[in-house]
Design a protein around this motif. Structure first.
Motif, PDB file in Angstrom:
ATOM      1  N   ALA A   1       0.828  -1.203   0.000  1.00  0.00           N
ATOM      2  CA  ALA A   1       0.000   0.000   0.000  1.00  0.00           C
ATOM      3  C   ALA A   1       0.863   1.254   0.000  1.00  0.00           C
ATOM      4  CB  ALA A   1      -0.925  -0.010   1.214  1.00  0.00           C
ATOM      5  N   ARG A   2       1.925   1.250   0.821  1.00  0.00           N
ATOM      6  CA  ARG A   2       2.826   2.411   0.838  1.00  0.00           C
ATOM      7  C   ARG A   2       3.538   2.580  -0.505  1.00  0.00           C
ATOM      8  NH1 ARG A   2       3.920   0.470   6.109  1.00  0.00           N
ATOM      9  NH2 ARG A   2       5.805  -0.588   5.382  1.00  0.00           N
ATOM     10  N   GLN A   3       3.990   1.465  -1.089  1.00  0.00           N
ATOM     11  CA  GLN A   3       4.731   1.538  -2.341  1.00  0.00           C
ATOM     12  C   GLN A   3       3.873   2.026  -3.502  1.00  0.00           C
ATOM     13  OE1 GLN A   3       6.016  -2.525  -2.513  1.00  0.00           O
ATOM     14  NE2 GLN A   3       7.385  -2.293  -0.757  1.00  0.00           N
TER      15      GLN A   3
ATOM     16  N   HIS B   1      -6.553  -2.046   2.419  1.00  0.00           N
ATOM     17  CA  HIS B   1      -7.812  -2.701   2.039  1.00  0.00           C
ATOM     18  C   HIS B   1      -7.913  -2.850   0.518  1.00  0.00           C
ATOM     19  CE1 HIS B   1     -12.037  -3.835   2.111  1.00  0.00           C
ATOM     20  NE2 HIS B   1     -12.290  -2.858   1.252  1.00  0.00           N
ATOM     21  N   THR B   2      -7.519  -1.805  -0.205  1.00  0.00           N
ATOM     22  CA  THR B   2      -7.561  -1.863  -1.669  1.00  0.00           C
ATOM     23  C   THR B   2      -6.581  -2.908  -2.192  1.00  0.00           C
ATOM     24  OG1 THR B   2      -8.219   0.461  -1.815  1.00  0.00           O
ATOM     25  CG2 THR B   2      -7.249  -0.530  -3.786  1.00  0.00           C
ATOM     26  N   VAL B   3      -5.396  -2.972  -1.583  1.00  0.00           N
ATOM     27  CA  VAL B   3      -4.410  -3.983  -1.986  1.00  0.00           C
ATOM     28  C   VAL B   3      -4.994  -5.384  -1.794  1.00  0.00           C
ATOM     29  CG1 VAL B   3      -2.180  -5.029  -1.400  1.00  0.00           C
ATOM     30  CG2 VAL B   3      -2.394  -2.537  -1.568  1.00  0.00           C
ATOM     31  N   ASP B   4      -5.619  -5.611  -0.650  1.00  0.00           N
ATOM     32  CA  ASP B   4      -6.215  -6.924  -0.383  1.00  0.00           C
ATOM     33  C   ASP B   4      -7.281  -7.258  -1.421  1.00  0.00           C
ATOM     34  OD1 ASP B   4      -4.625  -7.374   1.823  1.00  0.00           O
ATOM     35  OD2 ASP B   4      -6.105  -6.622   3.266  1.00  0.00           O
TER      36      ASP B   4
ATOM     37  N   GLU C   1       6.592  -7.359 -15.276  1.00  0.00           N
ATOM     38  CA  GLU C   1       6.256  -6.380 -14.250  1.00  0.00           C
ATOM     39  C   GLU C   1       7.102  -6.511 -13.000  1.00  0.00           C
ATOM     40  OE1 GLU C   1       4.058  -3.996 -14.557  1.00  0.00           O
ATOM     41  OE2 GLU C   1       3.330  -4.553 -16.531  1.00  0.00           O
ATOM     42  N   ALA C   2       7.964  -7.542 -12.947  1.00  0.00           N
ATOM     43  CA  ALA C   2       8.676  -7.847 -11.692  1.00  0.00           C
ATOM     44  C   ALA C   2       9.475  -6.662 -11.195  1.00  0.00           C
ATOM     45  CB  ALA C   2       9.600  -9.041 -11.889  1.00  0.00           C
ATOM     46  N   PRO C   3       9.171  -6.132 -10.007  1.00  0.00           N
ATOM     47  CA  PRO C   3       9.885  -4.973  -9.470  1.00  0.00           C
ATOM     48  C   PRO C   3      11.204  -5.376  -8.865  1.00  0.00           C
ATOM     49  CG  PRO C   3       8.239  -5.705  -7.910  1.00  0.00           C
ATOM     50  CD  PRO C   3       8.104  -6.589  -9.116  1.00  0.00           C
ATOM     51  N   LYS C   4      12.124  -4.463  -8.834  1.00  0.00           N
ATOM     52  CA  LYS C   4      13.441  -4.711  -8.226  1.00  0.00           C
ATOM     53  C   LYS C   4      13.428  -4.240  -6.785  1.00  0.00           C
ATOM     54  CE  LYS C   4      15.117  -6.437 -11.965  1.00  0.00           C
ATOM     55  NZ  LYS C   4      15.360  -7.895 -12.072  1.00  0.00           N
ATOM     56  N   ILE C   5      12.616  -4.871  -5.966  1.00  0.00           N
ATOM     57  CA  ILE C   5      12.503  -4.514  -4.565  1.00  0.00           C
ATOM     58  C   ILE C   5      13.442  -5.398  -3.768  1.00  0.00           C
ATOM     59  CG2 ILE C   5      10.962  -4.459  -2.557  1.00  0.00           C
ATOM     60  CD1 ILE C   5       8.682  -3.974  -4.530  1.00  0.00           C
ATOM     61  N   GLN C   6      14.292  -4.820  -2.932  1.00  0.00           N
ATOM     62  CA  GLN C   6      15.278  -5.590  -2.226  1.00  0.00           C
ATOM     63  C   GLN C   6      15.032  -5.604  -0.720  1.00  0.00           C
ATOM     64  OE1 GLN C   6      17.100  -7.460  -3.797  1.00  0.00           O
ATOM     65  NE2 GLN C   6      17.121  -6.603  -5.841  1.00  0.00           N
ATOM     66  N   GLU C   7      13.934  -5.048  -0.273  1.00  0.00           N
ATOM     67  CA  GLU C   7      13.675  -5.058   1.157  1.00  0.00           C
ATOM     68  C   GLU C   7      12.188  -5.036   1.422  1.00  0.00           C
ATOM     69  OE1 GLU C   7      14.910  -1.501   3.250  1.00  0.00           O
ATOM     70  OE2 GLU C   7      15.087  -0.492   1.356  1.00  0.00           O
ATOM     71  N   ASN C   8      11.846  -5.446   2.621  1.00  0.00           N
ATOM     72  CA  ASN C   8      10.448  -5.531   3.025  1.00  0.00           C
ATOM     73  C   ASN C   8      10.247  -4.596   4.212  1.00  0.00           C
ATOM     74  OD1 ASN C   8       7.869  -6.292   3.736  1.00  0.00           O
ATOM     75  ND2 ASN C   8       8.593  -8.058   4.914  1.00  0.00           N
ATOM     76  N   ARG C   9       9.602  -3.483   4.008  1.00  0.00           N
ATOM     77  CA  ARG C   9       9.437  -2.510   5.090  1.00  0.00           C
ATOM     78  C   ARG C   9       7.976  -2.393   5.444  1.00  0.00           C
ATOM     79  NH1 ARG C   9      13.284   2.396   2.847  1.00  0.00           N
ATOM     80  NH2 ARG C   9      15.182   1.208   2.683  1.00  0.00           N
TER      81      ARG C   9
END
Length: 269
Positions: free
Chosen positions: A219-221, A227-230, A261-269
């Motif tokens: 949701a932040r990203q 709720h919308t993400v879910d 579409e795969a994002p290059k996200i390297q962390e889970n915040r």
């Protein structure tokens, strides 16, 4: 979902890894699950971070069965599988641990007891092994995975920092095993031509779940509400006819719906 930076807030000065590198290691774990990284590379980085002489990931009961090892002599692995697993005093205790947990083997069999065993003197000592950190998971479908990071007598014993790091990685290891297994099963049974149409937002959410992100993090990203993400995720699950998020990610990856579409996200915040 574990807040990575909070879980590693205690000093890691004794380890060869920073918080950013640990987050990168999590990303590599998911990359290995979807075939974009070699598990041997992930294990090598983990071994460097925690310190030791070898590391092995053994998996049984599914399409990913086998052992992947770094720093281990093939003859050592062969001896263990052919004979010494039968007298390993730690092996029968693994199913008694909470599935997906990480622990020091000496918490299961104290060192003073282990060094008196035939297993230690005829196998571990012969190959220069002395202590190990382990991660073990058993799935309801019968799949089992065990990770061991081994140190020699010349090393200091594993400490809280090392165990904390492995425990921080543990849920991601488990999730990655499930994604990889279901991805392989999905490729085998679902033809590409039957791919359902996912919206851009549905694909974006599944891509981030594949990298270990929670609904709040997504949701932040994406500047959405949790709720919308879910709702996007549940819609994707219905279209893919899957029962949970992990399976939805695996099926979507198997159908090639997330590659572009795969994002290059390297962390889970």
């Amino acid at each position: 979902m574990i807040p990575i930076r909070q879980s590693l807030a205690v000093s890691m000065s004794g380890l060869m890894i920073t918080q950013d590198r640990f987050c990168h290691l999590i990303g590599q774990t998911y990359d290995a699950a979807v075939g974009q990284e070699e598990w041997s590379a992930v294990l090598g980085h983990l071994l460097t971070a925690i310190g030791g002489i070898c590391v092995a990931l053994s998996r049984h009961g599914g399409p990913t069965s086998g052992t992947i090892a770094v720093g281990c002599d093939p003859a050592c692995l062969q001896q263990y599988e052919s004979h010494y697993h039968r007298i390993d005093p730690i092996r029968p205790l693994l199913p008694r641990q909470p599935s997906g947990s990480a622990f020091d083997d000496r918490a299961l069999v104290p060192g003073r007891d282990l060094v008196r065993t035939e297993f230690y003197n005829d196998f571990l000592a012969r190959w220069g092994m002395h202590g190990a950190l382990s991660w073990h998971i058993e799935e309801p479908q019968g799949q089992v995975a065990t990770l061991k990071i081994v140190r020699s007598r010349r090393h200091t014993s594993f400490g809280d920092d090392e165990l904390r790091l492995l425990r921080g990685l543990a849920p991601h290891l488990g999730r990655a095993q499930r994604i990889e297994r279901r991805l392989r099963q999905g490729i085998a049974v679902r033809p590409r031509g039957s791919s359902p149409a996912l919206t851009r937002r549905e694909r974006e959410c599944l891509c981030r779940i594949a990298r270990g992100a929670s609904s709040k993090a997504i949701a932040r990203q994406l500047a959405l509400s949790a709720h919308t993400v879910d709702e996007y995720v549940e819609s994707a699950m219905r279209k893919l006819r899957t029962g949970n998020r992990t399976e939805a990610v695996a099926v979507a990856l198997g159908l090639g719906l997330l590659d572009a579409e795969a994002p290059k996200i390297q962390e889970n915040r």
